[in-house]
Scaffold this active site. Sequence first.
Site, PDB file in Angstrom:
ATOM      1  N   GLY A  46     -37.330   4.905  -2.213  1.00 52.24           N
ATOM      2  CA  GLY A  46     -37.118   3.494  -2.502  1.00 52.24           C
ATOM      3  C   GLY A  46     -35.655   3.141  -2.382  1.00 52.24           C
ATOM      4  O   GLY A  46     -34.784   3.994  -2.556  1.00 52.24           O
ATOM      5  N   GLN A  51     -28.093  -1.562  -3.646  1.00 53.27           N
ATOM      6  CA  GLN A  51     -27.576  -0.199  -3.468  1.00 53.27           C
ATOM      7  C   GLN A  51     -26.792  -0.039  -2.170  1.00 53.27           C
ATOM      8  O   GLN A  51     -26.057   0.935  -2.011  1.00 53.27           O
ATOM      9  CB  GLN A  51     -28.723   0.822  -3.481  1.00 53.27           C
ATOM     10  N   CYS A 101     -32.262   8.996  -8.171  1.00 57.09           N
ATOM     11  CA  CYS A 101     -31.768   7.771  -7.547  1.00 57.09           C
ATOM     12  C   CYS A 101     -30.749   8.133  -6.466  1.00 57.09           C
ATOM     13  O   CYS A 101     -29.893   8.996  -6.687  1.00 57.09           O
ATOM     14  CB  CYS A 101     -31.128   6.896  -8.625  1.00 57.09           C
ATOM     15  N   LEU A 102     -30.840   7.457  -5.335  1.00 55.97           N
ATOM     16  CA  LEU A 102     -29.885   7.706  -4.254  1.00 55.97           C
ATOM     17  C   LEU A 102     -28.463   7.342  -4.664  1.00 55.97           C
ATOM     18  O   LEU A 102     -27.511   7.862  -4.096  1.00 55.97           O
ATOM     19  CB  LEU A 102     -30.293   6.927  -3.001  1.00 55.97           C
ATOM     20  N   HIS A 143     -38.300   0.654 -10.948  1.00 55.33           N
ATOM     21  CA  HIS A 143     -36.973   1.263 -10.749  1.00 55.33           C
ATOM     22  C   HIS A 143     -36.145   0.396  -9.795  1.00 55.33           C
ATOM     23  O   HIS A 143     -34.983   0.089 -10.077  1.00 55.33           O
ATOM     24  CB  HIS A 143     -37.161   2.680 -10.192  1.00 55.33           C
ATOM     25  N   GLU A 144     -36.744  -0.001  -8.680  1.00 52.92           N
ATOM     26  CA  GLU A 144     -35.998  -0.765  -7.672  1.00 52.92           C
ATOM     27  C   GLU A 144     -35.708  -2.193  -8.144  1.00 52.92           C
ATOM     28  O   GLU A 144     -34.637  -2.730  -7.873  1.00 52.92           O
ATOM     29  CB  GLU A 144     -36.737  -0.767  -6.330  1.00 52.92           C
ATOM     30  N   HIS A 147     -32.719  -2.222 -10.197  1.00 50.82           N
ATOM     31  CA  HIS A 147     -31.492  -2.272  -9.379  1.00 50.82           C
ATOM     32  C   HIS A 147     -31.110  -3.710  -9.046  1.00 50.82           C
ATOM     33  O   HIS A 147     -29.932  -4.062  -9.091  1.00 50.82           O
ATOM     34  CB  HIS A 147     -31.672  -1.506  -8.064  1.00 50.82           C
TER      35      HIS A 147
END
Length: 175
Positions: A46, A51, A101-102, A143-144, A147
Amino acid sequence: MAVLEILEVPHPGLRAVAKPVDTVDDAVKKIVADMFDTMYDARGIGLAATQVAIEQRIVTIDLQEPESDAEDAKPVRRPHVFVNPEIVSVSEELSSYSEGCLSIPEQYADVQRPARCRLKWLDEQGAGHEDDFDGLMATAIQHEIDHLNGVLFIDHISKLKRDMLLKKLTKQRKG
């Protein structure tokens, strides 16, 4: 398309609140394509536009789950695009996943979130949708969307665990 730079903690851009997309046009479609290229390149499931320093309410998700439980089963790409995603409702039942997470590379923590959610969004063609999600997809969506609201998964864990995780990340960066 292009692989974009992924912001990492403590970059202040990760705390930005994304603005709604007015029109799903060619510019938005290019952002979506670049986000998928970036997400796949980084081996993520994701990615939120914030991000990659784009303050628009755009999320890409692809769980890349295999079609079977066989050991040699290959992951299958099933890309999902969520423009202006909005959680309409969530279940009272919670589930816990070890989230990563990235933007916080190679760090994981158990996070409790609603097990199911109902979502309203536009797709990459601008068509409206509303549907229910559960399991890993519900977790990834929440989660996204966090962000897009300037919230990281580490904000959902205790201060002690968060501090330990960030200390490990700092150590890892020093190599």
